[in-house]
Design a protein around this motif. Structure first.
Motif, PDB file in Angstrom:
ATOM      1  N   ARG A  58       0.993  -1.362   0.040  1.00  0.00           N
ATOM      2  CA  ARG A  58      -0.108   0.113   0.027  1.00  0.00           C
ATOM      3  C   ARG A  58       0.735   1.262   0.202  1.00  0.00           C
ATOM      4  O   ARG A  58       0.460   2.134  -0.831  1.00  0.00           O
ATOM      5  N   LEU A  59       1.900   1.265   0.646  1.00  0.00           N
ATOM      6  CA  LEU A  59       2.795   2.339   0.880  1.00  0.00           C
ATOM      7  C   LEU A  59       3.512   2.570  -0.686  1.00  0.00           C
ATOM      8  O   LEU A  59       3.334   3.549  -0.827  1.00  0.00           O
ATOM      9  N   ALA A  60       3.848   1.309  -1.343  1.00  0.00           N
ATOM     10  CA  ALA A  60       4.616   1.604  -2.417  1.00  0.00           C
ATOM     11  C   ALA A  60       3.541   2.129  -3.526  1.00  0.00           C
ATOM     12  O   ALA A  60       3.884   2.998  -4.276  1.00  0.00           O
ATOM     13  N   ARG A  61       2.239   1.821  -3.449  1.00  0.00           N
ATOM     14  CA  ARG A  61       1.220   2.438  -4.395  1.00  0.00           C
ATOM     15  C   ARG A  61       1.249   3.699  -4.194  1.00  0.00           C
ATOM     16  O   ARG A  61       1.250   4.376  -4.952  1.00  0.00           O
ATOM     17  N   ALA A  62       1.102   4.259  -3.059  1.00  0.00           N
ATOM     18  CA  ALA A  62       1.111   5.606  -2.774  1.00  0.00           C
ATOM     19  C   ALA A  62       2.224   6.460  -3.056  1.00  0.00           C
ATOM     20  O   ALA A  62       2.015   7.497  -3.722  1.00  0.00           O
ATOM     21  N   VAL A  63       3.404   5.919  -2.692  1.00  0.00           N
ATOM     22  CA  VAL A  63       4.717   6.682  -3.065  1.00  0.00           C
ATOM     23  C   VAL A  63       4.896   6.868  -4.693  1.00  0.00           C
ATOM     24  O   VAL A  63       5.311   7.894  -5.134  1.00  0.00           O
ATOM     25  N   ALA A  64       4.346   5.655  -5.355  1.00  0.00           N
ATOM     26  CA  ALA A  64       4.738   5.544  -6.779  1.00  0.00           C
ATOM     27  C   ALA A  64       3.327   6.258  -7.414  1.00  0.00           C
ATOM     28  O   ALA A  64       3.851   6.731  -8.785  1.00  0.00           O
ATOM     29  N   ALA A  65       2.473   6.537  -6.922  1.00  0.00           N
ATOM     30  CA  ALA A  65       1.254   7.085  -7.996  1.00  0.00           C
ATOM     31  C   ALA A  65       1.786   8.464  -8.555  1.00  0.00           C
ATOM     32  O   ALA A  65       1.586   8.563  -9.709  1.00  0.00           O
ATOM     33  N   PRO A  66       2.397   9.433  -7.835  1.00  0.00           N
ATOM     34  CA  PRO A  66       2.892  10.704  -8.691  1.00  0.00           C
ATOM     35  C   PRO A  66       3.939  10.482  -9.643  1.00  0.00           C
ATOM     36  O   PRO A  66       3.870  11.100 -10.854  1.00  0.00           O
ATOM     37  N   ILE A  67       4.775   9.300  -9.463  1.00  0.00           N
ATOM     38  CA  ILE A  67       5.758   8.897 -10.241  1.00  0.00           C
ATOM     39  C   ILE A  67       5.149   8.461 -11.559  1.00  0.00           C
ATOM     40  O   ILE A  67       5.490   8.822 -12.681  1.00  0.00           O
ATOM     41  N   PHE A  68       4.129   7.457 -11.526  1.00  0.00           N
ATOM     42  CA  PHE A  68       3.320   6.950 -12.573  1.00  0.00           C
ATOM     43  C   PHE A  68       2.600   8.227 -13.181  1.00  0.00           C
ATOM     44  O   PHE A  68       2.651   8.057 -14.445  1.00  0.00           O
ATOM     45  N   ALA A  69       2.044   9.162 -12.599  1.00  0.00           N
ATOM     46  CA  ALA A  69       1.348   9.972 -13.253  1.00  0.00           C
ATOM     47  C   ALA A  69       2.148  10.723 -13.945  1.00  0.00           C
ATOM     48  O   ALA A  69       1.721  11.134 -15.114  1.00  0.00           O
ATOM     49  N   ARG A  70       3.206  11.227 -13.560  1.00  0.00           N
ATOM     50  CA  ARG A  70       4.035  11.907 -14.533  1.00  0.00           C
ATOM     51  C   ARG A  70       4.687  11.205 -15.492  1.00  0.00           C
ATOM     52  O   ARG A  70       4.792  11.579 -16.800  1.00  0.00           O
ATOM     53  N   ARG A  71       4.838   9.891 -15.565  1.00  0.00           N
ATOM     54  CA  ARG A  71       5.309   8.827 -16.585  1.00  0.00           C
ATOM     55  C   ARG A  71       4.202   8.815 -17.573  1.00  0.00           C
ATOM     56  O   ARG A  71       4.291   8.424 -18.864  1.00  0.00           O
ATOM     57  N   MET A  72       2.992   9.114 -17.204  1.00  0.00           N
ATOM     58  CA  MET A  72       2.038   9.013 -18.254  1.00  0.00           C
ATOM     59  C   MET A  72       1.588  10.134 -18.946  1.00  0.00           C
ATOM     60  O   MET A  72       0.431  10.211 -19.541  1.00  0.00           O
ATOM     61  N   ARG A  73       2.333  11.247 -18.715  1.00  0.00           N
ATOM     62  CA  ARG A  73       2.234  12.410 -19.292  1.00  0.00           C
ATOM     63  C   ARG A  73       2.722  12.063 -20.944  1.00  0.00           C
ATOM     64  O   ARG A  73       4.031  11.861 -20.956  1.00  0.00           O
ATOM     65  N   PRO A  74       2.285  12.810 -22.062  1.00  0.00           N
ATOM     66  CA  PRO A  74       3.030  12.738 -23.181  1.00  0.00           C
ATOM     67  C   PRO A  74       4.263  13.661 -23.091  1.00  0.00           C
ATOM     68  O   PRO A  74       4.326  14.668 -22.541  1.00  0.00           O
ATOM     69  N   ARG A  75       5.405  12.853 -23.286  1.00  0.00           N
ATOM     70  CA  ARG A  75       6.771  13.729 -23.099  1.00  0.00           C
ATOM     71  C   ARG A  75       7.675  13.372 -24.248  1.00  0.00           C
ATOM     72  O   ARG A  75       8.041  12.352 -24.276  1.00  0.00           O
ATOM     73  N   ARG A  76       8.230  14.378 -24.902  1.00  0.00           N
ATOM     74  CA  ARG A  76       9.169  14.242 -26.134  1.00  0.00           C
ATOM     75  C   ARG A  76      10.643  14.146 -25.379  1.00  0.00           C
ATOM     76  O   ARG A  76      10.643  14.613 -24.065  1.00  0.00           O
ATOM     77  N   ARG A  77      11.632  13.688 -25.916  1.00  0.00           N
ATOM     78  CA  ARG A  77      12.862  13.937 -25.384  1.00  0.00           C
ATOM     79  C   ARG A  77      13.307  15.116 -25.215  1.00  0.00           C
ATOM     80  O   ARG A  77      13.105  16.031 -26.003  1.00  0.00           O
ATOM     81  N   ARG A  78      14.016  15.253 -24.071  1.00  0.00           N
ATOM     82  CA  ARG A  78      14.256  16.807 -23.483  1.00  0.00           C
ATOM     83  C   ARG A  78      15.182  17.344 -24.653  1.00  0.00           C
ATOM     84  O   ARG A  78      16.282  16.737 -24.874  1.00  0.00           O
ATOM     85  N   GLU A  79      15.082  18.507 -24.852  1.00  0.00           N
ATOM     86  CA  GLU A  79      15.764  19.110 -25.816  1.00  0.00           C
ATOM     87  C   GLU A  79      16.166  20.442 -24.954  1.00  0.00           C
ATOM     88  O   GLU A  79      15.757  20.815 -23.787  1.00  0.00           O
ATOM     89  N   PRO A  80      17.655  20.788 -25.115  1.00  0.00           N
ATOM     90  CA  PRO A  80      18.036  22.053 -24.140  1.00  0.00           C
ATOM     91  C   PRO A  80      17.098  23.146 -24.120  1.00  0.00           C
ATOM     92  O   PRO A  80      16.504  23.568 -25.031  1.00  0.00           O
ATOM     93  N   GLY A  81      16.739  23.490 -22.748  1.00  0.00           N
ATOM     94  CA  GLY A  81      15.924  24.741 -22.485  1.00  0.00           C
ATOM     95  C   GLY A  81      14.333  24.601 -22.449  1.00  0.00           C
ATOM     96  O   GLY A  81      13.557  25.336 -22.494  1.00  0.00           O
ATOM     97  N   ASP A  82      13.936  23.225 -22.493  1.00  0.00           N
ATOM     98  CA  ASP A  82      12.654  23.055 -22.408  1.00  0.00           C
ATOM     99  C   ASP A  82      12.750  21.722 -21.297  1.00  0.00           C
ATOM    100  O   ASP A  82      13.408  21.019 -21.111  1.00  0.00           O
ATOM    101  N   ASP A  83      11.078  21.752 -20.904  1.00  0.00           N
ATOM    102  CA  ASP A  83      11.232  20.627 -19.641  1.00  0.00           C
ATOM    103  C   ASP A  83      10.781  19.288 -20.234  1.00  0.00           C
ATOM    104  O   ASP A  83      10.464  18.429 -19.365  1.00  0.00           O
ATOM    105  N   GLY A  84      10.652  19.163 -21.506  1.00  0.00           N
ATOM    106  CA  GLY A  84      10.332  17.790 -22.097  1.00  0.00           C
ATOM    107  C   GLY A  84       8.686  17.607 -22.116  1.00  0.00           C
ATOM    108  O   GLY A  84       8.181  16.596 -22.839  1.00  0.00           O
ATOM    109  N   GLU A  85       7.851  18.231 -21.338  1.00  0.00           N
ATOM    110  CA  GLU A  85       6.705  17.851 -21.382  1.00  0.00           C
ATOM    111  C   GLU A  85       5.423  18.484 -22.528  1.00  0.00           C
ATOM    112  O   GLU A  85       5.844  19.676 -23.031  1.00  0.00           O
TER     113      GLU A  85
END
Ligand code: SF4
Length: 429
Positions: A385-412
Motif C-alpha cells: 500500500r505504501l509503495a502504491r501511494a509513493v509511486a502514484a505521482p511518479i506513474f502519473a508523471r510518466r503517463m504524460r506525453p513527453r518528448r525527449r528533452r531538448e536544451p531549454g525545455d522541460d520535455g512535457e
C-alpha cells in the motif's frame, strides 16, 4: 466449498469454460486470437469481495477442446447479469462480461482496423509490433511449441503495423477504455528486435503518454536496454518460459538453438539492476516442466528484484501442443501461491502501477487471496500500500506525453489532446 476469486481464476485456466446454449454474448469482447494466442478465450471479470483486491480479470479458455468437458458453465439473465455455475456442486459465481470497446470497430488513418492493431487483455492494451517472429520462417520451423504467433500475425491481426497505427490505437484505448499501460511484444527478430521496437516506444511516450512495457527476445548487446530505458520504457519482460534446461530446449527449439537459456537470465539480471524494483519480469509457463523447476525459477526471478509472470499452460488451438492436457488445478494453485510468497519474501512491490490487470496470467497480486494470514502477510500488504501511494505521482508523471528533452525545455507536452473523455471510460476497464 466455494473457491475464492483467485482460485476460480486458476481453475478456469485449467478446466476452461462452457457457454450456456441460450447465452448471448452480443456486445462482449470478441475472442481475439492474436499475439502468441493466449488471449484465445473469453474475457471475464471476477469480483473478489476482498479488501485485498476488488476484482480479477481472466481470459477463460472456451475454444480449446478441453473446455468442452469443463464443469463451469457461463449463464446470463435476459435482464442482465452473468454468473458461472459449477455443475459439480451447483455453486454460482457472479461475474462481469466486459463490453467490447467502440474503438475496436474503427480504423486508423491508414485504414487498418484498430482491433487488428491491438487488443485489450484485461485492462491493458497488447500489441505485437514488428514482423512475424522469425523462428516461424525456418525449415523446419523453430517456433516455441505452445505458440501460435505465426498463425495469428497477418491473419487475425495486421502484419504491418506502422507507428501511426499504433499511436492512434493507443490514443483511442487511453481515451475510451482508460488504459494506463501498453505492452509491446515482438518475437525473435535476430539482433534487431530492440531497434525495431524503439520508434513505437518513442512515439507512444511522446504522443500518447502511457506506461510502456516491451517483451523482446534478448540481445547480446545489453547497452540496447539502456537505450530503451533512456527512451522511457517502464517495464521489460523476458520470456525464459522454462527453468529446466531440457524442457527449455524441447519446447523452445529456436530459443535454444539461436539464443540459449542463459541470455534470458542474464538479461533479466542486467535490466533488474538498472530499473526500479519490480519493473522487470521473467515470464514462465507453468504446467509442462516439473513443478519443482517452476518454483525454483520463481525464486530465482524474485531474488533479482524482478517479478515472476506465470502463465498456466494453455494447449491453444493450432499450436504444436494443442493435443496436450492442461495442467492440474492443485499444482497451479501451489505455483501461484509460491509466486506471491516469493514476491513477499523479496519485497517486490507487485500491483504498484495503476490499473494494470492482465487477464491471460494470474497476476502476482491476485495470488494474495491464496496466502496464509499472519504478521508477515500483513507487513507485506502494508508495504504494498505504501509503495502504491509513493509511486502514484511518479506513474502519473510518466503517463504524460513527453518528448525527449531538448536544451531549454522541460520535455512535457500539454495533455489536453489525450486526456480521457468524461464518461468515456469503459465500466470494466
Ligand atoms: S519467440 Fe517463441 S513464443 Fe515468442 S513469438 Fe517466437 S515462437 Fe512465439
Amino acid at each position: 466449498m466455494p473457491l475464492n476469486a483467485c482460485e476460480l481464476e486458476i481453475d478456469l485456466f485449467c478446466r476452461g469454460l462452457r457457454l450456456d446454449g441460450d447465452l448471448s454474448l452480443e456486445g462482449a469482447r470478441s475472442i481475439a486470437r492474436t499475439r502468441a494466442g493466449l488471449g484465445s478465450g473469453l474475457e471475464l471479470v471476477l469480483p473478489t469481495g476482498s479488501w485485498l483486491k476488488q476484482r480479477i480479470w481472466v481470459n477463460a479458455p472456451v475454444e480449446e477442446p478441453f473446455a468442452a468437458a469443463s464443469p463451469y458453465v457461463l449463464h446470463g439473465a435476459p435482464a442482465g447479469g452473468h454468473w458461472i455455475e459449477d455443475t459439480r456442486d451447483g455453486h454460482r459465481y457472479a461475474v462481469d462480461v466486459p463490453p467490447e470497446p467502440a474503438w475496436y470497430a474503427r480504423t486508423t488513418s491508414r485504414g487498418i482496423p484498430m482491433h487488428r492493431v491491438g487488443v485489450l487483455q484485461g485492462s491493458y492494451l497488447g500489441i505485437y509490433v514488428n514482423m512475424v517472429c522469425t523462428f516461424w520462417n525456418y525449415q523446419p520451423a523453430l517456433n516455441c511449441r505452445f505458440c501460435t504467433t505465426g498463425e495469428n500475425v497477418g491473419e487475425h491481426e495486421a502484419a504491418d503495423k506502422a507507428v501511426e497505427d499504433v499511436v492512434e490505437t493507443c490514443r483511442a484505448a487511453k481515451a475510451e477504455s482508460g488504459i494506463t499501460f501498453v505492452h509491446l511484444n515482438a518475437g525473435f527478430q535476430g539482433s534487431r528486435g530492440v531497434q525495431f521496437a524503439e520508434p513505437y516506444i518513442r512515439a507512444i511516450k511522446e504522443q500518447v503518454g502511457l506506461l510502456v512495457g516491451a517483451q523482446l527476445a534478448p540481445e547480446k548487446d545489453f547497452s540496447r536496454y539502456d537505450r530503451l530505458i533512456d527512451l522511457g520504457v517502464d517495464h521489460l519482460s523476458f520470456c525464459v518460459e522454462f527453468f529446466d534446461p531440457e524442457w527449455f530446449a524441447r519446447i523452445c527449439p529456436g530459443k535454444q538453438r539461436v539464443l540459449g537459456q542463459q541470455i534470458f537470465l542474464d538479461s533479466i539480471e542486467y535490466c533488474a539492476r538498472r530499473m526500479p524494483r519490480g519493473a522487470v519480469s521473467g515470464e514462465i509457463i507453468a504446467g509442462l516442466e516439473p513443478i519443482a523447476s517452476t518454483l525454483g525459477g520463481i525464486d530465482w526471478i524474485a531474488a533479482r528484484g524482478a517479478f515472476p509472470t506465470v502463465c498456466v499452460f494453455r494447449p491453444t488451438v493450432g499450436a504444436d501442443l494443442e493435443a496436450w492436457a492442461p495442467p492440474r488445478y492443485e499444482e497451479m494453485r501451489a505455483v501461484m501461491a509460491h509466486v506471491y510468497d516469493a514476491c513477499r519474501r523479496h519485497w517486490i512491490p507487485i500491483g504498484a502501477a495503476p490499473n494494470i490487470e492482465v487477464s491471460i496470467v494470474v497476476n502476482p497480486d491476485d495470488a494474495a487471496l491464496l496466502a496464509p494470514r499472519g504478521p508477515a502477510f500483513y507487513a507485506y500488504e502494508g508495504y504494498r500500500r505504501l509503495a502504491r501511494a509513493v509511486a502514484a505521482p511518479i506513474f502519473a508523471r510518466r503517463m504524460r506525453p513527453r518528448r525527449r528533452r531538448e536544451p531549454g525545455d522541460d520535455g512535457e507536452i500539454p495533455q489536453a489532446s489525450t486526456a480521457p473523455e468524461p464518461g468515456g471510460r469503459s465500466s470494466t476497464a
